[in-house]
Every structure is written in structure tokens, then in C-alpha cells.
Design an enzyme around this catalytic site. Structure first.
Site, mmCIF file in Angstrom:
data_model
loop_
_atom_site.group_PDB
_atom_site.id
_atom_site.type_symbol
_atom_site.label_atom_id
_atom_site.label_comp_id
_atom_site.label_asym_id
_atom_site.label_seq_id
_atom_site.Cartn_x
_atom_site.Cartn_y
_atom_site.Cartn_z
ATOM 1 C CE LYS A 142 -1.951 2.627 2.975
ATOM 2 N NZ LYS A 142 -1.838 3.793 2.248
ATOM 3 C CG ASP A 144 0.750 8.727 1.850
ATOM 4 O OD1 ASP A 144 0.726 8.375 3.119
ATOM 5 O OD2 ASP A 144 0.198 9.665 1.292
ATOM 6 C CD GLU A 215 13.848 3.984 9.065
ATOM 7 O OE1 GLU A 215 13.667 5.364 8.521
ATOM 8 O OE2 GLU A 215 14.493 3.250 8.552
ATOM 9 C CG LEU A 216 8.061 3.300 14.030
ATOM 10 C CD1 LEU A 216 7.721 2.803 15.460
ATOM 11 C CD2 LEU A 216 6.777 3.226 13.176
ATOM 12 C CB CYS A 249 12.765 8.726 9.457
ATOM 13 S SG CYS A 249 10.889 8.602 8.743
ATOM 14 C CD GLU A 345 9.761 12.740 12.628
ATOM 15 O OE1 GLU A 345 10.712 12.138 11.962
ATOM 16 O OE2 GLU A 345 8.697 11.970 12.755
#
Length: 474
Positions: A142, A144, A215-216, A249, A345
Site C-alpha cells: 500500500k 501512500d 522504522e518510525l 526520518c 519530530e
């Protein structure tokens, strides 16, 4: 598209993926390798087409878009050559020398679900799919909702390279419908995005007892040591902070400068930031933000910090004359600890500076964060290595912002603390998409001892054997 239609589309994609995966898993690894190396060549040969689509969807510079092309090509090549060794049955030490023969086999997990973000629509979708495919899995991706065309083009190139139809599928739609459908159906979930969403997906994956990697977010620090080359550090900091307009990120949002070089570094860093060229050409240094929503978020965070007492050294404003989503690269000082952007962030071209009296203080401030994704240290290699080894971060770059660690695909990439779980890149980046099977063959004598020998006598004998054979068992 209704929610019911989107959910049905996901279910249909997984049905087709499972049929295709059963055949794909029987494809010889040399044939998978050949396909992925052909894809590597197509990505490089068709890069102009890829760059055009990436730029149309993201507003980034040509150079930032090219980073994605190179990342995908390098990843495809790396895992194409690595897959056979990683997936080969591996002989390991058995329970007892000579008597037990043990090996570990690797099977694909099945269908991998990938939920990818908008900021790097080629890299953060396809570079995660590559090792999953080479391991024998099917993939349902999926992208964005802002960046579906990049993923669709990449899929066409994979199929042109020889990937059988339906082994990988792209399903467009929202996180609430398509994303949730993938979470409900997949055998392993790979996610890149915010920590808030990552926590929810991790809980759902845990409920289903499927593998999960993510991964955030990050609030990545850069430390300028007392012995840093100020010019080199200032130039490097510009790239570290403002690549892809800060929508990265692993980009830097906090800088801690040793007081010995603080004045010189600050002056030069601000000067270089003010000299940046904004646009989307090869010669431009920074592009626009992806959307007006993102522009509004960045503006709101900066405005709130300034109202609370932060001091803009440069930037701090939108640039509508350049386009509807351009925001000036921004350097702040005196950001109050209670300002939201101090700890959270921003995901935009915004960084703040703080002066520190020692390297220990810089490390303490850098580590005082819920995040631990990436860090950057500038100084002599000896000093920087000492600092780097004390940072609570999944990757640390010395005299570089982020690219050195990211591009080292033979090393693990991922976050500590609230910045993620699991790793992409390195061997784990492929092996996480497999299920290990241990097969042990017992020969001659059972582990419980030969027939006719008492349990106590066998225990005494085995104890003596183990003591005598400890060198062999090392």
C-alpha cells in the site's frame, strides 16, 4: 471508492498473491537473482522516467529523487547476490558431536504486507519489497495516497524484469481501509511511518502473532565536537538538516555545538543555509514540502516555538512566491524546552541549535529523547568515535549526516526506543521475511542414553564426556 470496495480489493489481492506465491516459492534462487539484477538495470536505464514521477508526486529536487533510484538499485544488487547464501540450508552444531546432526532451513513467510510512506515513495516501498521477494514471498504493497504512481511504475519495471504477475501487487487506498485490510491478511507486516501509527500496528500484529518490523519517527541530533573542522561541519549540517526539505526520518532536527567552536559554526551554518537554492532542478539544494497540510504543520510548530521565545536565525516563514508549499530552511536558537518542536519530530526544514560546554553534555542532551533513529557527530575521528559509541541511536554517522550509514546496506538500519522495531538492510533485512525450521537427526544412540543403561549411570557418563569434550563443544 467505498470502504467495503477497498476491503474487498485487499482480500482479492491476497487471494491472488497466495496463489502466485505458491509457484514463486518453487522458483530457483538463481532465477530470482536474475530477475532482480535485470530490475537493477532497468531502474538505472529508466531513471529519467522514475525521476519525473517521483518529482511530480513529492516536489523534491532532482538530486533528492536520484537518491531513491540509487538506493533501490544498490539494494536490488546487494540482495540478489546475497540471497543464495542466506537461504541455503545451514549446518549447525548438534546436541552431541557425531551423534546429532542439525541443520536450519529457511522458508518464506508467505505474503508480506508493506505500508509505505510518501516521503520516499520508491525507496521505502521497493527496497523493502526486494528482499521479501528474493526470499520467495509474495508482496502486497500500500503506497501512500499522495504517491501511488511511483509504486505502480516500479511494479511495472519489476514485471518487465521477469517477476511473475501477481507475485507483487499494489493496492491504493487509505490507511483506514486498505492499510487495515493488509494488517488483517498479511503473514508479515513492514511499516514505515509515524511512531503513533506504528504502536497501533504493532499491537495488531501482536494480536495476530505475525512478524512486524517498523522504522518510525526520529528527532535526530548532530554534535559538533570541539576539534571539528568548522567549514566541513557546517556544510555537512546543511545537507543533514535540509535534504528532501527535512521530510526524512533520519534527517537532523537538533544540533549541539561545543562552545569552543559555537560562534564560528553558527555563523557559517546560517550563512550557508541562507545561500541555499530552492527549486526542483539538479542545481537546486532543496525542494518544496509535499502538500499544503505539511506546510501548515511546519508553520504552526515554528510559529508556536517563536511565540514561546525561540529566536529565528534564518527562515521561519513560508515562501509563496516560489510555490504553494515552499518553506524557508529554518535555523532556530533559544527554543524553550516546553515548545512542541523541542522534543517532537517536525518533518520539515527546521533545526535548532544549542551550545554545550562539553562532549558529555552534548551526549546527555542527544540521548534525552524518546527517539533513537539516527545521529551525526563531527570532529576528529578519534573524538567522534568515542562520542558515537555513547549515543542511543540505531545509526551514527561520523563526519556525515545520514547517508554513510543508510547506504551501507550490509549493515542493519533501524531505530532504538520509540524509533522502531526490527531492522531493514543487512542479513536480517531478508531473513526477517523467512521462517526458520530446525531439522535434527539423532544417530546411533538416543539422547536419553542406550537401552539397558540406568539413568543415573548415563548421567554420570555423559557428565564425564561433557567435561572432557568442552574444547570440542566450544
Amino acid at each position: 471508492m467505498t470502504a467495503a470496495t477497498a476491503t474487498a480489493d485487499v482480500r482479492d489481492a491476497f487471494l491472488r498473491a497466495r496463489r502466485a506465491q505458491a509457484q514463486w516459492a518453487t522458483t530457483l534462487i538463481p532465477d530470482r537473482k536474475r530477475i532482480m539484477l535485470a530490475f537493477h538495470d532497468l531502474v538505472l536505464d529508466r531513471q529519467e522516467e522514475l525521476l519525473d514521477v517521483i518529482q511530480r508526486e513529492t516536489n523534491k529536487t532532482r538530486s533528492d529523487a536520484f537518491d531513491e533510484v540509487m538506493d533501490v538499485a544498490i539494494t536490488a544488487r546487494h540482495y540478489a547476490y546475497r540471497a543464495a547464501r542466506l537461504l541455503k540450508d545451514r549446518r549447525v552444531k548438534g546436541a552431541l558431536p557425531l551423534l546429532t546432526q542439525t541443520r536450519v532451513e529457511r522458508d518464506p513467510v508467505g505474503v508480506v504486507g508493506i505500508i509505505a510512506p510518501w516521503n520516499y515513495p520508491l525507496s521505502l516501498a521497493i527496497s523493502d519489497a526486494i528482499p521479501a521477494l528474493l526470499a520467495g514471498n509474495a508482496v502486497v504493497l500500500k503506497p501512500d495516497v499522495k504517491t501511488p504512481r511511483t509504486a505502480q511504475l516500479a511494479l511495472r519495471l519489476l514485471e518487465e524484469a521477469g517477476l511473475p504477475g501477481e507475485v507483487m501487487q499494489v493496492v491504493e487506498g487509505s490507511g483506514e481501509t486498505v492499510g487495515q485490510g493488509i494488517v488483517a491478511e498479511c503473514d508479515y507486516l513492514m511499516f514505515t511511518g509515524s511512531t503513533a501509527v506504528g504502536r497501533k500496528l504493532a499491537a495488531q500484529a501482536g494480536e495476530r502473532l505475525i512478524g512486524f518490523s517498523a522504522e518510525l519517527g526520529g528527532k535526530n541530533p548532530l554534535i559538533v565536537c570541539a576539534d571539528a573542522d568548522v567549514e566541513r561541519a557546517a556544510q555537512g549540517a546543511v545537507t543533514a538538516c535540509f535534504s528532501n526539505a527535512g521530510q526524512l526520518c533520519i534527517s537532523v532536527e537538533r544540533i549541539y555545538v561545543h562552545e569552543a567552536v559555537a560562534d564560528a559554526f553558527t555563523a557559517r551554518f546560517v550563512e550557508l543555509t541562507q545561500a541555499m537554492r530552492l527549486g526542483q532542478a539538479w542545481t537546486d539544494d532543496m525542494g518544496a514540502l509535499i502538500s499544503t497540510d505539511q506546510l501548515d504543520r511546519v508553520s504552526s510548530l515554528v510559529d508556536a516555538a517563536v511565540t514561546a521565545g525561540a529566536r529565528p536565525l534564518t527562515g521561519g516563514r513560508a515562501l509563496p512566491d516560489l510555490g504553494p508549499t515552499y518553506y524557508a530552511p529554518t535555523v532556530l536558537a533559544d527554543v524553550p524546552a516546553d515548545a512542541e518542536l523541542h522534543d517532537d519530530e517536525v518533518f520539515g526544514p527546521v533545526v535548532y541549535l544549542e551550545t554545550v560546554a562539553s562532549h558529555d553534555e552534548a551526549v546527555a542532551r542527544a540521548n534525552d529523547s524518546a527517539y533513537g533513529l539516527n545521529a551525526s557527530v563531527w570532529g576528529s575521528v578519534g573524538t567522534a568515535r568515542e562520542v558515537a559509541s555513547t549515543l542511543h541511536s540505531g545509526t551514527v554517522n561520523i563526519n556525515e549526516g545520514f547517508a554513510a550509514a543508510w547506504a551501507s546496506v550490509d549493515a542493519p538500519m533501524g531505530g532504538w526506543k520509540a524509533s522502531g522495531v526490527g531492522r531493514r538492510h543487512a542479513d536480517d533485512g531478508l531473513l526477517k521475511y523467512t521462517e526458520p525450521r530446525t531439522v535434527a537427526v539423532q544417530r546411533l544412540l538416543p539422547l536419553r542414553g542406550p537401552a539397558g543403561m540406568s539413568a543415573e549411570s548415563y548421567a554420570t557418563t555423559l557428565t564425564s564426556v561433557l567435561k572432557a569434550g568442552k574444547r570440542i563443544l566450544r
